[in-house]
Write a protein that holds these residues in place. Structure first.
Motif, PDB file in Angstrom:
ATOM      1  N   LEU B  45       0.863  -1.182   0.000  1.00  0.00           N
ATOM      2  CA  LEU B  45       0.000   0.000   0.000  1.00  0.00           C
ATOM      3  C   LEU B  45       0.902   1.236   0.000  1.00  0.00           C
ATOM      4  CD1 LEU B  45      -2.908   0.907   0.021  1.00  0.00           C
ATOM      5  CD2 LEU B  45      -2.943   0.653   2.494  1.00  0.00           C
ATOM      6  N   VAL B  46       1.739   1.359   1.040  1.00  0.00           N
ATOM      7  CA  VAL B  46       2.812   2.358   1.065  1.00  0.00           C
ATOM      8  C   VAL B  46       4.045   1.618   1.588  1.00  0.00           C
ATOM      9  CG1 VAL B  46       3.660   4.565   1.948  1.00  0.00           C
ATOM     10  CG2 VAL B  46       1.222   4.298   1.436  1.00  0.00           C
ATOM     11  N   ASN B  47       4.117   1.467   2.937  1.00  0.00           N
ATOM     12  CA  ASN B  47       5.187   0.656   3.520  1.00  0.00           C
ATOM     13  C   ASN B  47       4.724  -0.785   3.717  1.00  0.00           C
ATOM     14  OD1 ASN B  47       7.092   2.866   4.001  1.00  0.00           O
ATOM     15  ND2 ASN B  47       5.573   3.586   5.480  1.00  0.00           N
ATOM     16  N   GLY B  48       3.462  -0.919   4.059  1.00  0.00           N
ATOM     17  CA  GLY B  48       2.926  -2.228   4.429  1.00  0.00           C
ATOM     18  C   GLY B  48       2.237  -2.936   3.278  1.00  0.00           C
ATOM     19  N   GLN B  49       1.599  -4.042   3.654  1.00  0.00           N
ATOM     20  CA  GLN B  49       1.053  -4.961   2.663  1.00  0.00           C
ATOM     21  C   GLN B  49      -0.387  -4.608   2.283  1.00  0.00           C
ATOM     22  OE1 GLN B  49       3.269  -7.275   1.768  1.00  0.00           O
ATOM     23  NE2 GLN B  49       4.695  -6.693   3.390  1.00  0.00           N
ATOM     24  N   ASP B 245       5.237  -1.773 -11.527  1.00  0.00           N
ATOM     25  CA  ASP B 245       4.425  -0.920 -10.685  1.00  0.00           C
ATOM     26  C   ASP B 245       5.408  -0.021  -9.967  1.00  0.00           C
ATOM     27  OD1 ASP B 245       2.219   0.100  -9.417  1.00  0.00           O
ATOM     28  OD2 ASP B 245       2.229  -1.398  -7.827  1.00  0.00           O
ATOM     29  N   PHE B 246       5.230   1.259 -10.111  1.00  0.00           N
ATOM     30  CA  PHE B 246       6.165   2.222  -9.557  1.00  0.00           C
ATOM     31  C   PHE B 246       5.423   3.060  -8.523  1.00  0.00           C
ATOM     32  CE2 PHE B 246       8.309   6.290  -9.495  1.00  0.00           C
ATOM     33  CZ  PHE B 246       9.653   5.937  -9.498  1.00  0.00           C
ATOM     34  N   GLN B 247       5.955   3.105  -7.288  1.00  0.00           N
ATOM     35  CA  GLN B 247       5.311   3.907  -6.246  1.00  0.00           C
ATOM     36  C   GLN B 247       6.286   4.968  -5.747  1.00  0.00           C
ATOM     37  OE1 GLN B 247       4.241   0.385  -3.765  1.00  0.00           O
ATOM     38  NE2 GLN B 247       2.203   1.298  -3.734  1.00  0.00           N
ATOM     39  N   LEU B 248       5.858   6.196  -5.816  1.00  0.00           N
ATOM     40  CA  LEU B 248       6.633   7.309  -5.280  1.00  0.00           C
ATOM     41  C   LEU B 248       6.044   7.636  -3.912  1.00  0.00           C
ATOM     42  CD1 LEU B 248       8.856   9.351  -6.123  1.00  0.00           C
ATOM     43  CD2 LEU B 248       6.996  10.860  -6.816  1.00  0.00           C
ATOM     44  N   ILE B 249       6.922   7.700  -2.900  1.00  0.00           N
ATOM     45  CA  ILE B 249       6.441   7.670  -1.517  1.00  0.00           C
ATOM     46  C   ILE B 249       6.974   8.824  -0.682  1.00  0.00           C
ATOM     47  CG2 ILE B 249       6.813   6.322   0.632  1.00  0.00           C
ATOM     48  CD1 ILE B 249       6.576   3.834  -1.311  1.00  0.00           C
ATOM     49  N   ILE B 250       6.149   9.351   0.221  1.00  0.00           N
ATOM     50  CA  ILE B 250       6.672  10.144   1.336  1.00  0.00           C
ATOM     51  C   ILE B 250       6.138   9.528   2.627  1.00  0.00           C
ATOM     52  CG2 ILE B 250       7.044  12.338   0.112  1.00  0.00           C
ATOM     53  CD1 ILE B 250       4.453  13.357   1.363  1.00  0.00           C
ATOM     54  N   THR B 251       7.035   9.382   3.603  1.00  0.00           N
ATOM     55  CA  THR B 251       6.658   8.717   4.848  1.00  0.00           C
ATOM     56  C   THR B 251       7.605   9.161   5.955  1.00  0.00           C
ATOM     57  OG1 THR B 251       6.344   6.545   5.885  1.00  0.00           O
ATOM     58  CG2 THR B 251       8.081   6.691   4.251  1.00  0.00           C
ATOM     59  N   ASN B 252       7.189   8.898   7.196  1.00  0.00           N
ATOM     60  CA  ASN B 252       8.054   9.286   8.321  1.00  0.00           C
ATOM     61  C   ASN B 252       8.919   8.122   8.805  1.00  0.00           C
ATOM     62  OD1 ASN B 252       5.802   7.920   9.299  1.00  0.00           O
ATOM     63  ND2 ASN B 252       5.794   9.020  11.240  1.00  0.00           N
ATOM     64  N   THR B 253       8.959   7.029   8.061  1.00  0.00           N
ATOM     65  CA  THR B 253       9.766   5.901   8.499  1.00  0.00           C
ATOM     66  C   THR B 253      10.772   5.526   7.423  1.00  0.00           C
ATOM     67  OG1 THR B 253       9.691   3.665   9.392  1.00  0.00           O
ATOM     68  CG2 THR B 253       8.160   4.148   7.614  1.00  0.00           C
ATOM     69  N   ARG B 254      11.889   4.958   7.898  1.00  0.00           N
ATOM     70  CA  ARG B 254      12.843   4.456   6.907  1.00  0.00           C
ATOM     71  C   ARG B 254      12.797   2.938   6.858  1.00  0.00           C
ATOM     72  NH1 ARG B 254      18.452   4.065   9.844  1.00  0.00           N
ATOM     73  NH2 ARG B 254      17.621   3.307  11.783  1.00  0.00           N
ATOM     74  N   GLY B 255      12.007   2.351   7.754  1.00  0.00           N
ATOM     75  CA  GLY B 255      11.944   0.893   7.838  1.00  0.00           C
ATOM     76  C   GLY B 255      11.092   0.296   6.741  1.00  0.00           C
ATOM     77  N   LEU B 256      11.475  -0.900   6.318  1.00  0.00           N
ATOM     78  CA  LEU B 256      10.735  -1.546   5.242  1.00  0.00           C
ATOM     79  C   LEU B 256      10.277  -2.948   5.635  1.00  0.00           C
ATOM     80  CD1 LEU B 256      13.009  -0.150   2.478  1.00  0.00           C
ATOM     81  CD2 LEU B 256      10.542   0.128   2.523  1.00  0.00           C
ATOM     82  N   THR B 257      10.432  -3.295   6.918  1.00  0.00           N
ATOM     83  CA  THR B 257       9.825  -4.521   7.423  1.00  0.00           C
ATOM     84  C   THR B 257       8.872  -4.106   8.537  1.00  0.00           C
ATOM     85  OG1 THR B 257      11.656  -4.823   8.956  1.00  0.00           O
ATOM     86  CG2 THR B 257      11.800  -6.006   6.861  1.00  0.00           C
ATOM     87  N   GLU B 258       7.898  -4.951   8.854  1.00  0.00           N
ATOM     88  CA  GLU B 258       6.835  -4.571   9.791  1.00  0.00           C
ATOM     89  C   GLU B 258       7.386  -4.143  11.144  1.00  0.00           C
ATOM     90  OE1 GLU B 258       6.491  -6.888   7.520  1.00  0.00           O
ATOM     91  OE2 GLU B 258       4.756  -6.064   6.473  1.00  0.00           O
ATOM     92  N   ARG B 259       8.353  -4.902  11.653  1.00  0.00           N
ATOM     93  CA  ARG B 259       8.935  -4.546  12.938  1.00  0.00           C
ATOM     94  C   ARG B 259       9.454  -3.110  12.909  1.00  0.00           C
ATOM     95  NH1 ARG B 259      13.525  -7.481  16.351  1.00  0.00           N
ATOM     96  NH2 ARG B 259      14.128  -5.693  17.619  1.00  0.00           N
TER      97      ARG B 259
END
Lengths: 172, 291
Positions: B45-49, B245-259
Motif C-alpha cells: 500500500l505504502v510501507n505495508g502490505q 508498478d512504480f510507487q513514489l512515496i513520502i513517509t516518516n519511516t525508513r523501515g521496510l519490514t513490519e517490525r
C-alpha cells in the motif's frame, strides 16, 4: 405424439441454447501478441426467426499472463462497470434443412465497454439433427468501443483485434 | 394432451422479440459468483502490505528504497545522501498463497513471509477480501562482538501477524484495515513491550486508469509514555505500466519490514521527518496459465 411435436416446434419457433462456446481474440502488435480465450459465453438462438442473443462475461477471458488479464479488466474493458459484452441480432440466409456448412451473415447490435454499435459479420452455419454449429471471425476497432490504450503501451497493443466466435447449439 | 403441448409452445413463443431473447438468456445465466478483482494495484500500500496475492507462478521482484529525512538540510541534500534499501521477491504458489523473502538494510534485517487470501469479495455477496499475513524476521545487526552482551539468535527474531481486510467500494476507491501484532524476542522493556498491537488503516483513490493515490497509517496501542517512536504514516503515488508498478512515496519511516516501520518509526511526520522513497516492482510469469 413423437412425430407431431417437432413439426409444431418448427412452425412456432424453435429455440437452441449454446452448449459450448469459445470466444477468443487476437491482437498482433510490435512488442507482443496478445491472445485471450473465453469459454463462458452463453447464447440463445431462435431458428424460426434467426434471432440470436450472445452474452460474454468479460472477466472470463483467460490470458497467457495473469497481469494481462488484470490490465484488460481494470484498464481497458473496465469490467467492474461493463461486466458483459452483448450481441443481439439475427442470422440471415441460413437453411435449417441443409446440413452442409453454409456461409451466412449476421447483423445486429454489438455492445462492448458500454458502447453499442450496429455490425454486420459473416460466418458459417452448420445444422445437424440435434445441434447447430455457428462460427464467425471479424475485426473490431478498439476506438469504436472507446477502449483507450495509454500512450505508454501503444507498442504493446494493436488498435484492431481479431475476434473469433464458435458456438455449438443444442435444441432446448 | 397433444393440444395442450401445442398450446404450450404457442404461448411460450408467440411474442418473440430480440429483447425477450436477451432477457431470457440473462435469466438462464447460472449464477456463478463474480469476484471483485484489482482491489489494489500492487502488493504494497505504502510501507505495508495489501490484500493482493500474486497469481500462481508469478514472481515479483520488489525493490524498495527510502532516502534520509528531508529536514536534514542541504548538507545531506535533503536526505538524498542516505539510502535504505530492501530487495525482495514474492512468488505465487497458488492464486491465493504467496511466499516472500527480502533483506532490508535497516538493522540488516532478513525477512520472510507467507500470505494467504482467505476470502474474496464477491459482487452482491461477501463484502470484503481478507488476506492473512505472517512475517518472520531476523535482525542480523549488531554483530555478536559489538552487541555488548551475549546476544543469541533468538534475541534477533521477530514475528508479525496481520489480517488485511479490504473492500473495493467503487472501481476508484478501495479501503483496507490491518489489525496487527508484532512480537520481538528482545525488547527494551523500559520503552516498549515484547508484544505490541497496532491497527493500520489505509486506502487508495484512482485518479486515472494507471495512477492511484494511496495513504496508510498504523496506530499502535498500549505504548508506554516514554516510548520514543511515532506511528507510521505514508502517502504514495502508484503508477502502473505493463509489468511494472512504480510507487513514489513520502513517509516518516525508513523501515521496510513490519517490525521497523510499525514499532520503530523514528520520525515525526509533522516535524518534517519525511523520507522520500519508492517501491518498484517487476512481475515475471513462469509457464503459461492453464487454459
Amino acid at each position: 405424439m413423437v412425430l407431431t411435436t417437432p413439426v409444431v416446434l418448427s412452425v412456432y419457433g424453435q429455440k437452441y441454447a449454446a452448449e459450448q462456446s469459445l470466444v477468443s481474440f487476437f491482437s498482433d502488435a510490435p512488442v507482443e501478441d496478445i491472445k485471450a480465450e473465453n469459454h463462458k459465453a452463453i447464447s440463445l438462438l431462435n431458428v424460426s426467426t434467426g434471432e440470436v442473443a450472445i452474452s460474454i462475461p468479460i472477466k472470463d477471458f483467460e490470458f497467457a499472463k495473469s497481469l494481462m488479464k488484470e490490465h484488460f479488466n481494470e484498464k481497458y474493458l473496465e469490467s467492474d462497470k461493463y461486466p458483459k459484452a452483448i450481441f443481439q441480432g439475427k442470422f440471415i440466409n441460413f437453411n435449417l434443412n441443409d446440413s452442409s456448412e453454409q456461409t451466412v451473415n449476421a447483423t445486429g447490435k454489438l455492445t462492448i465497454h458500454g458502447v453499442t454499435r450496429e455490425i454486420k459479420v459473416s460466418g458459417t452455419f452448420q445444422p445437424s439433427p440435434n445441434q447447430i454449429v455457428a462460427r464467425s471471425k471479424f475485426v473490431i476497432r478498439l476506438e469504436d468501443y472507446k477502449v483507450k490504450i495509454p500512450q505508454i503501451l501503444w507498442n504493446n497493443i494493436a488498435e484492431e483485434v481479431e475476434v473469433t466466435i464458435a458456438l455449438t447449439y443444442k435444441r432446448l | 394432451m397433444r393440444i395442450l403441448i401445442v398450446l404450450f409452445f404457442l404461448a411460450g413463443t408467440a411474442c418473440y422479440a430480440q429483447d425477450d431473447l436477451l432477457n431470457e438468456l440473462e435469466q438462464s445465466n447460472p449464477t456463478e459468483p463474480e469476484y471483485v478483482t484489482s482491489t489494489f494495484k500492487g502488493s504494497r500500500l505504502v510501507n505495508g502490505q495489501t490484500v493482493k496475492t500474486k497469481n500462481k507462478r508469478e514472481l515479483e521482484f520488489i525493490f524498495s528504497h527510502r532516502f534520509g529525512a528531508i529536514n536534514q538540510g542541504l548538507y545531506e541534500l535533503f536526505g538524498l545522501d542516505q539510502a535504505y534499501v530492501r530487495l525482495g521477491l514474492e512468488y505465487g504458489i497458488t492464486d491465493r498463497l504467496g511466499v516472500g523473502l527480502g533483506r532490508n538494510s535497516v538493522d540488516k534485517t532478513m525477512d520472510s513471509y507467507l500470505r494467504y487470501k482467505a476470502l474474496k469479495q464477491v459482487v452482491g455477496g461477501m463484502p470484503v477480501t481478507i488476506t492473512a499475513y505472517g512475517n518472520f524476521a531476523i535482525k542480523t545487526s549488531p554483530k555478536k562482538e559489538d552487541a555488548g552482551f551475549d546476544i543469541t539468535l533468538e534475541d534477533r527474531l521477530s514475528y508479525t501477524g496481520q489480517l488485511l481486510i479490504a473492500r473495493k467500494f467503487t472501481s476508484a476507491l478501495s479501503l483496507q484495515l490491518m489489525p496487527t501484532v508484532v512480537h520481538k524476542n528482545l525488547a527494551d522493556q523500559t520503552i516498549e513491550n515484547n508484544t505490541q498491537f497496532a491497527l493500520g488503516a489505509g486506502g487508495r483513490v484512482k485518479v486515472s486508469k494507471s495512477i492511484s493515490l494511496n495513504v496508510e497509517y498504523y496506530h499502535r496501542f498500549g505504548v508506554p509514555d516514554n516510548n520514543p517512536y511515532y506511528d507510521a504514516l505514508g502517502f504514495a503515488v502508484d503508477i502502473e505500466t505493463g509489468g511494472h508498478d512504480f510507487q513514489l512515496i513520502i513517509t516518516n519511516t525508513r523501515g521496510l519490514t513490519e517490525r521497523a516501520f510499525i514499532t520503530e518509526t523514528a520520525g515525526d511526520f509533522f516535524d518534517g521527518d519525511i523520507h522520500l522513497g519508492f517501491n518498484v516492482t517487476r512481475t515475471f510469469q513462469f509457464g503459461r496459465k492453464k487454459k
